[in-house]
Design an enzyme around this catalytic site. Structure first.
Site, short mmCIF file in Angstrom:
data_model
loop_
_atom_site.label_atom_id
_atom_site.label_comp_id
_atom_site.label_asym_id
_atom_site.label_seq_id
_atom_site.Cartn_x
_atom_site.Cartn_y
_atom_site.Cartn_z
N ASP A 96 -10.04 -5.76 -2.86
CA ASP A 96 -9.96 -6.83 -1.88
C ASP A 96 -8.54 -6.97 -1.34
OD1 ASP A 96 -11.33 -9.19 -0.65
OD2 ASP A 96 -9.85 -10.31 -1.82
N GLU A 110 -10.17 -2.27 0.98
CA GLU A 110 -10.41 -3.20 2.09
C GLU A 110 -9.05 -3.46 2.71
OE1 GLU A 110 -11.85 -7.69 3.28
OE2 GLU A 110 -10.45 -7.28 1.66
#
Length: 567
Positions: free
Chosen positions: A226, A286
């Site tokens: 993330d 990401e």
């Protein structure tokens, strides 16, 4: 008027074929599960790990290679689990560590690999470390794990910088010191309940290396990371007089995004993963990073294996931008020896079945409400099916978001009273947020909660349109979106499209995309996508394998994509 595809096909090479024995991840199709919305075994309205395990055969039959699970760790759930209080435990809402072990074991029995989320930019404010930091004195080692700073102004009453949160409002929150006096400020690029970690601190780095080992030892096959572009902040934390624009403020000129120091961290992680031998364990970034050559830095041979191609996701349904992003993405990734990683939807953006039903070329809204302009559902689904048919033909890996194989639209009439996204709350309702793409899966028409569970409870209500899109309604039905996905995935594997060489077909007109994929064994597949307003006639030596919608004989209608054999 009909456009005819010339024969022989005039082409220009874009991308060479992969080795026939290339690692699994270079062409894998990975299915994202949002755990709270997939399947609810407990019946409390929140999906769980046991529910996921019970439905894994569906994914095997769909034809994907792996599953990525969004966070299921212990968390107060202020940001749907992306505020982690303990990376080494399962939140009771989702089950137990034993449930996680059972899920991993069952997936492996079905030849599905398991990717789990890693959230290294921040923790929850309920994390043990942050509680220790609040109780500590300024300047102590407990606070150095996070980004604590003195405020500006005569009494420190102003935040240390002008940075803004991606969820709205300021990016700094002032604490009250243990003696009750107004104290330091801490950085949170997202919600105040998500304090940013200090990645210059060796203890933080060692802590996450331990987390990686914890899950690798339990058998996971990799990590989706993330906010991979946000761990390192520019030295001195300079002001930045621009709104960050959410994750889409991708320039490395922003002092909190895409700083060069992140790459040292990831080289260390890659070395750790490689130490586990074969089959390879992987990382997917990401990283909302642009331009494409900056993103390619994340997938150099000693860093990430994959990085989501958000440029492709954000490209409108227009031929020239699509043609350009495909060519550039392949060129930049080829320059570092990495596969492109294609994606059209995820838990943070409008579902592409709705996105493509909006006017193309305009800015993508962050959520849609009942009072907002509504997508054209029929047009959006037609384009979404064509876009997926294009995506799954492209060489490299691809990610599929849960429910897109059913053609699920965004829930665009979700009552505001049930919204839970911090973006909705922190912008005072100016941005609808991401709840509309996170609604529970429809499994069975007519069942309670459409088969999400047996009680009818659901943490977000499902729209009426989901009933006719349920899995049982589409299974075995020729022409359904589910059967289209199954056909595409089976043919992709059979014909080696993910490992193939790609050449662009020229002279088709500016609104028609054409590609020839040549598999490592030499088998050729024509991929044709018609974005023009007139039909396109296939060449005489082409035999249709699959089409995103009905053809008119050998003519490909508007907003339709086709795979065909040649010769």
């Amino acid at each position: 008027m009909t456009t005819r595809v010339p024969t022989p096909l005039p082409t220009r090479d874009l991308h060479p074929a992969s080795e026939a024995d290339a690692p699994w991840w270079r062409d894998a199709v990975i299915y994202q599960i949002y755990p709270r919305s997939w399947a609810d075994a407990a019946g409390d309205g929140v999906g769980d790990l046991a529910g996921i395990t019970s439905r894994l055969t569906y994914l095997r039959d769909l034809g994907v290679d792996a599953v990525w699970l969004s966070p299921f760790y212990r968390s107060p759930q202020n940001d749907a689990g992306y505020d982690v209080s303990d990376h080494r435990d399962v939140d009771p809402a989702f089950g137990t560590l034993a449930d996680a072990d059972a899920l991993i074991a069952r997936a492996h029995e079905l030849d599905l690999r398991v990717i789990v989320d890693l959230v290294p930019n921040h923790t929850s404010w309920e994390h043990e470390w942050f509680r220790e930091a609040l109780a500590a004195e300024p300047g102590g080692p407990e606070r150095d794990r996070y980004m604590f700073r003195d405020g500006r102004g005569e009494d420190g009453e102003l935040p240390p910088t002008d940075w803004l949160s991606n969820f709205g409002g300021g990016a700094w929150t002032r604490i009250t010191e243990p003696d009750g006096s107004p104290g330091q400020w801490y950085l949170h690029l997202f919600d105040p309940s998500q304090p940013d970690l200090n990645w210059q601190n060796p203890e933080v780095r060692a802590h996450f290396e331990g987390i990686l080992r914890f899950w690798l030892d339990r058998g996971v096959d990799g990590f989706r990371v993330d906010v991979a572009h946000g761990l390192v902040k520019k030295e001195g934390l300079p002001d930045y007089d621009r709104h960050p624009g959410g994750l889409l403020e991708v320039t490395h000129e922003a002092p909190y995004w895409d700083q060069d120091g992140v790459h040292e961290i990831y080289r260390g992680w890659r070395e750790l993963l490689d130490s586990y031998g074969t089959p390879e364990r992987i990382m997917c970034a990401e990283a909302w990073v642009a331009p494409a050559d900056r993103l390619a830095r994340y997938v150099r041979p000693d860093e990430y294996h994959q990085a989501f191609n958000f440029d492709f996701l954000e490209t409108p349904w227009l031929a020239e931008p699509l043609r350009a992003v495909i060519a550039q993405s392949l060129a930049e990734n080829d320059a570092v020896g990495a596969p492109a990683t294609w994606v059209l939807s995820n838990h943070d953006v409008l579902r592409h079945a709705s996105r493509f039903g909006l006017p193309q070329g305009a800015a993508r809204p962050n959520g849609i409400g009942a009072g907002d302009p509504q997508p054209d559902a029929e047009l959006g689904l037609r384009r979404a099916r064509a876009a997926t048919t294009l995506m799954l033909a492209l060489p490299g890996s691809a990610y599929v978001y849960q429910g897109e194989e059913l053609g699920l639209p965004e829930h665009t009439s979700l009552p505001d009273a049930v919204r839970q996204d911090p973006t909705w709350l922190r912008t005072g309702g100016l941005e609808r947020g991401r709840d509309g793409c996170r609604v529970p899966m429809p499994w069975t028409k007519g069942a309670r909660a459409l088969g999400f569970n047996t009680t009818g409870a659901a943490w977000l209500p499902q729209p009426q349109s989901y009933a006719d899109l349920a899995v049982d309604v589409q299974t075995g039905v020729e022409g359904s979106t589910l059967e289209l996905y199954r056909s595409l995935l089976a043919l992709r594997r059979l014909r080696g499209l993910g490992r193939g060489a790609l050449a662009e077909v020229e002279s088709l007109g500016e609104d028609v995309l054409g590609y020839v994929v040549t598999a490592p064994d030499g088998e050729r597949t024509l991929v044709l996508v018609n974005l023009s307003d007139t039909p396109v006639e296939l060449p005489e030596d082409a035999t249709v394998l699959v089409a995103s919608d009905d053809l008119d004989g050998r003519k490909v209608p508007t907003d339709t994509a086709v795979w065909a054999t040649l010769g």
